[in-house]
Design an enzyme around this catalytic site. Structure first.
Site, PDB file in Angstrom:
ATOM      1  N   HIS A   1     -10.742 -29.026 -28.565  1.00 21.06           N
ATOM      2  CA  HIS A   1     -10.886 -27.645 -28.096  1.00 21.06           C
ATOM      3  C   HIS A   1     -12.335 -27.155 -28.149  1.00 21.06           C
ATOM      4  CE1 HIS A   1     -10.298 -27.274 -32.464  1.00 21.06           C
ATOM      5  NE2 HIS A   1     -10.956 -26.127 -32.404  1.00 21.06           N
ATOM      6  N   ASP A   2     -13.118 -27.625 -29.108  1.00 16.94           N
ATOM      7  CA  ASP A   2     -14.504 -27.163 -29.258  1.00 16.94           C
ATOM      8  C   ASP A   2     -15.525 -28.230 -28.886  1.00 16.94           C
ATOM      9  OD1 ASP A   2     -14.230 -24.511 -29.939  1.00 16.94           O
ATOM     10  OD2 ASP A   2     -14.138 -24.893 -32.097  1.00 16.94           O
TER      11      ASP A   2
ATOM     12  N   LYS B   1     -19.163 -27.551 -27.872  1.00 14.72           N
ATOM     13  CA  LYS B   1     -20.189 -27.123 -28.824  1.00 14.72           C
ATOM     14  C   LYS B   1     -21.306 -28.159 -28.982  1.00 14.72           C
ATOM     15  CE  LYS B   1     -17.509 -23.918 -31.700  1.00 14.72           C
ATOM     16  NZ  LYS B   1     -16.957 -23.645 -33.046  1.00 14.72           N
TER      17      LYS B   1
ATOM     18  N   HIS C   1     -19.700 -22.626 -24.621  1.00 13.67           N
ATOM     19  CA  HIS C   1     -19.090 -23.893 -25.041  1.00 13.67           C
ATOM     20  C   HIS C   1     -17.717 -24.097 -24.407  1.00 13.67           C
ATOM     21  CE1 HIS C   1     -16.705 -21.599 -28.045  1.00 13.67           C
ATOM     22  NE2 HIS C   1     -15.919 -22.659 -28.078  1.00 13.67           N
TER      23      HIS C   1
ATOM     24  N   HIS D   1      -9.061 -21.509 -24.868  1.00 17.98           N
ATOM     25  CA  HIS D   1      -8.603 -21.175 -26.218  1.00 17.98           C
ATOM     26  C   HIS D   1      -9.279 -19.927 -26.789  1.00 17.98           C
ATOM     27  CE1 HIS D   1     -12.253 -23.427 -27.273  1.00 17.98           C
ATOM     28  NE2 HIS D   1     -12.170 -22.947 -28.517  1.00 17.98           N
ATOM     29  N   HIS D   2     -10.286 -19.375 -26.073  1.00 18.10           N
ATOM     30  CA  HIS D   2     -10.874 -18.101 -26.501  1.00 18.10           C
ATOM     31  C   HIS D   2     -10.469 -16.944 -25.588  1.00 18.10           C
ATOM     32  CE1 HIS D   2     -13.241 -19.370 -29.895  1.00 18.10           C
ATOM     33  NE2 HIS D   2     -13.788 -20.358 -29.201  1.00 18.10           N
TER      34      HIS D   2
ATOM     35  N   ASP E   1      -6.121 -22.363 -33.708  1.00 17.79           N
ATOM     36  CA  ASP E   1      -7.544 -22.419 -34.037  1.00 17.79           C
ATOM     37  C   ASP E   1      -7.955 -21.246 -34.921  1.00 17.79           C
ATOM     38  OD1 ASP E   1     -10.240 -23.258 -33.939  1.00 17.79           O
ATOM     39  OD2 ASP E   1     -10.628 -21.911 -32.252  1.00 17.79           O
TER      40      ASP E   1
END
Length: 521
Positions: A379-380, A383, A408, A434-435, A463
């Site tokens: 998911h990240d 980054k 990201h 996811h954000h 998360d």
């Protein structure tokens, strides 16, 4: 036991002497009786039939009688006894054609083509033999006056022999269908079990064995090295994936363990234990019992079974190894991101398990939940494109720095979107969404409600929950009560309310995951 080109060396199947196996297995049980239904409105006919056949035995099985005195009673018993082998049926009872109505009921409504039907009539003029034989699917027609003791005996033997052979053919067909289905999905996870189960069914039919059979494999499951049941039939059918020592009688387990220890097969008059090993070194034992001495043909069929299962094992093993490698790569990608941002080492594992559990609670299939479990660790991943000075800044980010941080999501999406693999497609969706927030105030697209993909909504809660419960470079871990209060407050705002409710309803299961993958301090 040796293997050559994936086939068993027939000479290696060792036949045990009588003294080698001294006890009779607890799995050996009395053969079920043949179920015979007598349908006649004359009680004396029932009494005489039972008296004549009271000591009757065919193929090692006795008779179990059920009596009906009308067509209605016969239909009820037939519903209760779907495995009835034979019906001795009167024609004229409460109606002139009552027996013929029962015939139509059996063949047309119950769709039972296996049960043997013998019409017995004291009034042949009411149901002429030529007409009845042509118009109704019966197997024999007898006038009661001609049914002497010997003729009744002969008639019943002939009927039961036909029924037995039809049932064997039907079971063989069912087993072959299972094998064909399994072959089509041989490279899917769990297909080995379907394949082994189908062939086990086939083998018990072809060699006319008792219904109980076991196929055990020596494997490591859940970190425990032991003998596990791969496929089973009969009384043990519900014990697949269980440890053999937990469900198998002690004397049967002793024979299975001996086969694994000696790496040899053995045949006894009433059972056999076959050991075989695949090229990759995976060990297997098949145990069957409850039969007469096997012919050479039957032993050859057993040999073919072992060869087929061994080849299938190789394919499944290689497939699972590939999936395991892919999973390790995915976790490594996620952990590289977390390590670079100095965040918790098990964060990606916890998010993966939370996401998978939420997916199942939401009603998604196990297969789709597994896709989410494999995809969510990335998911990240975007980054990796964020400068260290921003990623690891201990204080609050400026507006400009936060705008860079927010990129990201799209960076991760761009990295993953080009794959045509299901897991990476799901990972691309999760990385980008996811954000997003349920009320539309999230980033990068400002999606609202169900515009946000379900995968994104699930990963968002997983998360945030884990991030709040963990230490970060810019904060200390929150207390659980404070985290739960935030989830309730953000229900319908940040998070999908349905997902929040599912999470809170099954909180104990999520906390168990949190404990399992807690950080080592």
């Amino acid at each position: 036991m040796t293997r050559q080109d994936g086939l068993l060396d027939q000479d290696e199947l060792l036949f045990a002497d009588e003294e080698e196996i001294l006890h009779v297995s607890e799995m050996t049980v009395e053969q079920d009786p043949w179920i015979v239904l007598i349908v006649d409105d004359d009680k004396q006919v029932h009494q005489v039939t039972k008296m004549v056949l009271q000591d009757f035995e065919f193929d090692g099985r006795m008779l179990e009688f059920h009596s009906a005195y009308s067509a209605a009673e016969a239909k009820l018993i037939l519903q209760q006894q779907p495995d009835a082998a034979l019906v001795l049926l009167d024609v004229v009872m409460e109606q002139e054609d009552a027996g013929l109505q029962v015939v139509r009921y059996i063949r047309e409504q119950l769709k039972n083509t296996s049960i043997r039907i013998i019409l017995r009539t004291g009034q042949p003029g009411q149901a002429p033999e030529r007409t009845v034989i042509m118009d109704y699917d019966i197997n024999d027609y007898k006038e009661k006056t001609e049914l002497t003791t010997q003729k009744l005996f002969t008639t019943v033997v002939t009927a039961l022999r036909s029924y037995r052979d039809l049932r064997t053919i039907e079971k063989s067909r069912a087993g072959l269908e299972e094998i064909i289905k399994s072959s089509a999905t041989l490279f899917e996870l769990q297909s080995m079990k379907k394949f082994a189960s189908g062939v086990l069914t086939q083998m018990t039919s072809i060699v006319n064995l008792h219904k109980n059979a076991l196929h055990c494999s020596f494997a490591v499951t859940k970190g425990v090295e032991d003998i596990y049941i791969l496929a089973a039939s009969g009384d043990y059918a519900s014990n697949e994936d269980e440890r053999a020592r937990d469900v198998v009688p002690a004397n049967v387990l002793e024979e299975i363990e001996k086969a694994f220890l000696t790496k040899k097969s053995s045949f006894a008059p009433d059972r056999f234990v076959i050991y075989f090993q695949s090229k990759m070194g995976m060990e297997n034992v098949i145990y069957m019992n409850g039969f007469k001495s096997l012919s050479e043909w039957e032993k050859y069929l057993i040999d073919i079974y072992c060869a087929n299962v061994s080849v299938a094992f190789e394919n499944i093993y290689l497939n699972e190894e590939l999936e395991s490698t892919q999973q390790e790569i995915i976790y490594t990608m996620g952990e590289i991101t977390e390590t670079r941002s100095r965040e918790t080492g098990h964060h990606v594992k916890r998010v993966a398990e939370y996401s998978s559990l939420l997916a199942k609670k939401y009603g998604l299939s196990d297969q789709e939940a597994e896709v989410i479990r494999l995809a969510s660790p990335m998911h990240d991943v975007g980054k990796v494109g964020i400068p260290d000075a921003i990623l690891n800044k201990p204080g609050a980010l400026t507006k400009e720095e936060f705008d860079i941080m927010k990129t990201h999501s799209n960076l991760g999406y761009e990295m993953l979107k080009h794959s045509n693999k299901q897991v990476l497609n799901a990972a691309a969706i999760i990385a980008q969404q996811h954000h997003e927030r349920f009320d539309g105030t999230g980033y990068p697209q400002g999606l609202q409600g169900e515009q946000i993909h379900l995968y994104g909504r699930i990963a968002a809660l997983a998360d945030v929950f884990d991030a709040l419960c963990s230490d970060r470079v810019y904060k200390k871990a929150w207390e659980l009560d404070r985290v739960l209060e935030l989830l309730r407050t953000e229900r319908g705002r940040h998070f999908d309310p349905v997902i929040v409710d599912l999470f809170l309803e099954h909180l104990d299961e999520f906390l168990a995951i949190k404990e399992l993958y807690k950080e080592q301090r």
